[in-house]
Design an enzyme around this catalytic site. Structure first.
Site, PDB file in Angstrom:
ATOM      1  N   GLY A   1       6.454  -0.196   2.148  1.00 42.37           N
ATOM      2  CA  GLY A   1       7.621  -0.464   2.977  1.00 42.37           C
ATOM      3  C   GLY A   1       7.544  -1.871   3.556  1.00 42.37           C
ATOM      4  O   GLY A   1       7.894  -2.861   2.912  1.00 42.37           O
TER       5      GLY A   1
ATOM      6  N   HIS B   1      11.777  11.021   0.310  1.00 44.22           N
ATOM      7  CA  HIS B   1      10.960  10.246   1.251  1.00 44.22           C
ATOM      8  C   HIS B   1      10.890  10.994   2.584  1.00 44.22           C
ATOM      9  O   HIS B   1      11.861  11.659   2.969  1.00 44.22           O
ATOM     10  CB  HIS B   1      11.584   8.858   1.439  1.00 44.22           C
ATOM     11  CG  HIS B   1      10.710   7.937   2.221  1.00 44.22           C
ATOM     12  ND1 HIS B   1      10.630   7.984   3.593  1.00 44.22           N
ATOM     13  CD2 HIS B   1       9.845   6.966   1.828  1.00 44.22           C
ATOM     14  CE1 HIS B   1       9.761   7.072   4.004  1.00 44.22           C
ATOM     15  NE2 HIS B   1       9.269   6.442   2.946  1.00 44.22           N
TER      16      HIS B   1
ATOM     17  N   GLY C   1       4.537   3.124   8.366  1.00 47.23           N
ATOM     18  CA  GLY C   1       5.039   2.195   9.374  1.00 47.23           C
ATOM     19  C   GLY C   1       4.217   2.160  10.647  1.00 47.23           C
ATOM     20  O   GLY C   1       4.649   1.610  11.661  1.00 47.23           O
TER      21      GLY C   1
ATOM     22  N   ASN D   1       9.791  -0.380  -1.146  1.00 54.09           N
ATOM     23  CA  ASN D   1      10.871   0.425  -0.573  1.00 54.09           C
ATOM     24  C   ASN D   1      11.429  -0.359   0.617  1.00 54.09           C
ATOM     25  O   ASN D   1      10.804  -0.422   1.663  1.00 54.09           O
ATOM     26  CB  ASN D   1      10.291   1.779  -0.120  1.00 54.09           C
ATOM     27  CG  ASN D   1      11.294   2.605   0.660  1.00 54.09           C
ATOM     28  OD1 ASN D   1      12.483   2.296   0.704  1.00 54.09           O
ATOM     29  ND2 ASN D   1      10.806   3.675   1.289  1.00 54.09           N
ATOM     30  N   TRP D   2      12.604  -0.933   0.401  1.00 53.46           N
ATOM     31  CA  TRP D   2      13.165  -1.809   1.452  1.00 53.46           C
ATOM     32  C   TRP D   2      13.870  -1.033   2.562  1.00 53.46           C
ATOM     33  O   TRP D   2      14.333  -1.632   3.523  1.00 53.46           O
ATOM     34  CB  TRP D   2      14.116  -2.829   0.818  1.00 53.46           C
ATOM     35  CG  TRP D   2      13.401  -3.916   0.063  1.00 53.46           C
ATOM     36  CD1 TRP D   2      12.046  -4.047  -0.084  1.00 53.46           C
ATOM     37  CD2 TRP D   2      13.987  -5.017  -0.630  1.00 53.46           C
ATOM     38  NE1 TRP D   2      11.752  -5.163  -0.827  1.00 53.46           N
ATOM     39  CE2 TRP D   2      12.939  -5.784  -1.175  1.00 53.46           C
ATOM     40  CE3 TRP D   2      15.295  -5.438  -0.848  1.00 53.46           C
ATOM     41  CZ2 TRP D   2      13.147  -6.947  -1.911  1.00 53.46           C
ATOM     42  CZ3 TRP D   2      15.524  -6.592  -1.587  1.00 53.46           C
ATOM     43  CH2 TRP D   2      14.453  -7.329  -2.115  1.00 53.46           C
ATOM     44  N   LYS D   3      14.008   0.264   2.365  1.00 56.64           N
ATOM     45  CA  LYS D   3      14.661   1.112   3.386  1.00 56.64           C
ATOM     46  C   LYS D   3      16.020   0.509   3.795  1.00 56.64           C
ATOM     47  O   LYS D   3      16.674  -0.126   2.971  1.00 56.64           O
ATOM     48  CB  LYS D   3      13.722   1.301   4.579  1.00 56.64           C
ATOM     49  CG  LYS D   3      12.340   1.788   4.127  1.00 56.64           C
ATOM     50  CD  LYS D   3      11.454   2.256   5.239  1.00 56.64           C
ATOM     51  CE  LYS D   3      10.127   2.725   4.670  1.00 56.64           C
ATOM     52  NZ  LYS D   3       9.212   3.259   5.657  1.00 56.64           N
TER      53      LYS D   3
ATOM     54  N   GLU E   1       2.426  10.024   0.540  1.00 56.21           N
ATOM     55  CA  GLU E   1       2.616   9.211   1.735  1.00 56.21           C
ATOM     56  C   GLU E   1       2.366  10.069   2.979  1.00 56.21           C
ATOM     57  O   GLU E   1       3.265  10.803   3.413  1.00 56.21           O
ATOM     58  CB  GLU E   1       4.045   8.673   1.791  1.00 56.21           C
ATOM     59  CG  GLU E   1       4.410   7.787   0.641  1.00 56.21           C
ATOM     60  CD  GLU E   1       5.565   6.859   1.008  1.00 56.21           C
ATOM     61  OE1 GLU E   1       5.364   5.641   0.984  1.00 56.21           O
ATOM     62  OE2 GLU E   1       6.645   7.358   1.358  1.00 56.21           O
TER      63      GLU E   1
ATOM     64  N   SER F   1       1.569   2.102   5.168  1.00 53.44           N
ATOM     65  CA  SER F   1       0.901   0.910   5.689  1.00 53.44           C
ATOM     66  C   SER F   1       0.019   0.194   4.666  1.00 53.44           C
ATOM     67  O   SER F   1      -1.026  -0.353   5.011  1.00 53.44           O
ATOM     68  CB  SER F   1       0.108   1.244   6.954  1.00 53.44           C
ATOM     69  OG  SER F   1       0.981   1.726   7.967  1.00 53.44           O
TER      70      SER F   1
ATOM     71  N   GLU G   1      11.245  10.117   5.498  1.00 52.10           N
ATOM     72  CA  GLU G   1      12.334   9.789   6.437  1.00 52.10           C
ATOM     73  C   GLU G   1      13.597  10.576   6.089  1.00 52.10           C
ATOM     74  O   GLU G   1      14.365  10.949   6.970  1.00 52.10           O
ATOM     75  CB  GLU G   1      12.593   8.272   6.428  1.00 52.10           C
ATOM     76  CG  GLU G   1      11.482   7.531   7.161  1.00 52.10           C
ATOM     77  CD  GLU G   1      11.219   6.123   6.638  1.00 52.10           C
ATOM     78  OE1 GLU G   1      12.048   5.564   5.919  1.00 52.10           O
ATOM     79  OE2 GLU G   1      10.127   5.586   6.963  1.00 52.10           O
TER      80      GLU G   1
END
Ligand code: PGA
Length: 250
Positions: free
Chosen positions: A233, A95, A173, A9-11, A167, A212, A97
């Site tokens: 990520g 997600h 992160g 997941n490159w965000k 998650e 992570s 976020e």
């Protein structure tokens, strides 16, 4: 058996040239991998170019969001037809976020999940508790609602195809991974709930762990019975570390 899936997941990272650079190196680094499905989810703007670059390779393409309506006056949104057109076969949904910063709820997650499945795109539906929820001992209650509402109303065949990503929000992160035992506890719980909802599809659904994940902790996580892959990520942003993750069993 369930084929492991390692998803990057490159965000909100990477311009088109940056994305292409990583994909070129990743492609050759993982060219001989066949036992693990490899997925990358770049930003919308890079999807089309990346899709061209990975043609004929063992890497699949996914988006990080979608809107459930087919077309029309929805400024700033992206439809499933557009994602398919750009070469996507997967899409990340809900997600944490997006839940935290963009107001997504279990109900919007459900609309997106149903729309994705109806369009033939595999949803990667994210669930996970916050630190406060874990400390308040409501982890299982939160996860159960996210799974029951987020994935409700789909057919058994769609239920087998969907992917769920556990998650824990406190692990994303932060460098703080859930221990393999902590993750397994939730993964087996998710599978149990799924079994109540969709019977034998529960044995087929892939449940990824995210938060992570890195080349050093991936093997221990992947040893657990109910962990079928990772949603990664930070460690997916460079070809070298993502390739190492994909080759966790070597
Ligand atoms: P991380 O992110 O690997 O950087 O913790 C995972 C995710 O948010 O999907």
């Amino acid at each position: 058996m369930r084929k492991p899936l390692m998803a990057g997941n490159w965000k909100m990272n990477k311009t088109v040239p940056e994305a292409i650079n990583v994909v070129k190196s990743l492609k050759s680094a993982v060219a001989s991998v066949s036992g693990v499905e490899i997925l990358i989810c770049p930003a919308f703007t890079a999807l089309y170019a990346v899709s061209d670059e990975i043609k004929g390779s063992n890497i699949s393409l996914g988006a990080q969001n979608l809107f459930w309506e087919a077309k029309g006056a929805f400024t700033g949104e992206i439809s499933l037809e557009m994602l398919k057109d750009a070469g996507c076969s997967y899409v990340i949904i809900g997600h944490s976020e997006r839940r935290q910063h963009f107001g997504e709820t279990d109900e919007t997650v459900n609309k997106k999940t149903k729309a994705a499945l109806a369009a033939g795109i595999i949803p990667v539906v994210c669930v996970g508790e916050t630190l406060k929820e874990r400390e308040d001992n409501v982890t299982f209650k939160v996860i159960e609602k996210q799974v029951r509402v987020g994935l409700s109303g789909i057919s058994p065949q769609q239920a087998s195809l969907a992917v769920i990503a556990y998650e824990p929000v406190w692990a994303i992160g932060t460098g703080k991974t859930a221990t393999p035992d902590q993750a397994q506890e939730v993964h087996s719980f998710v599978r149990k709930i799924y079994e109540q909802m969709y019977k034998e599809s529960a044995e087929k659904v892939r449940i990824l762990y995210g938060g992570s994940v890195n080349p050093n902790n991936v093997s221990d996580l992947m040893k657990k019975t109910d962990i079928d892959g990772g949603l990664v990520g930070g460690a997916s942003l460079e070809a070298e570390s993502f390739a190492k993750l994909v080759e966790y069993s070597k």
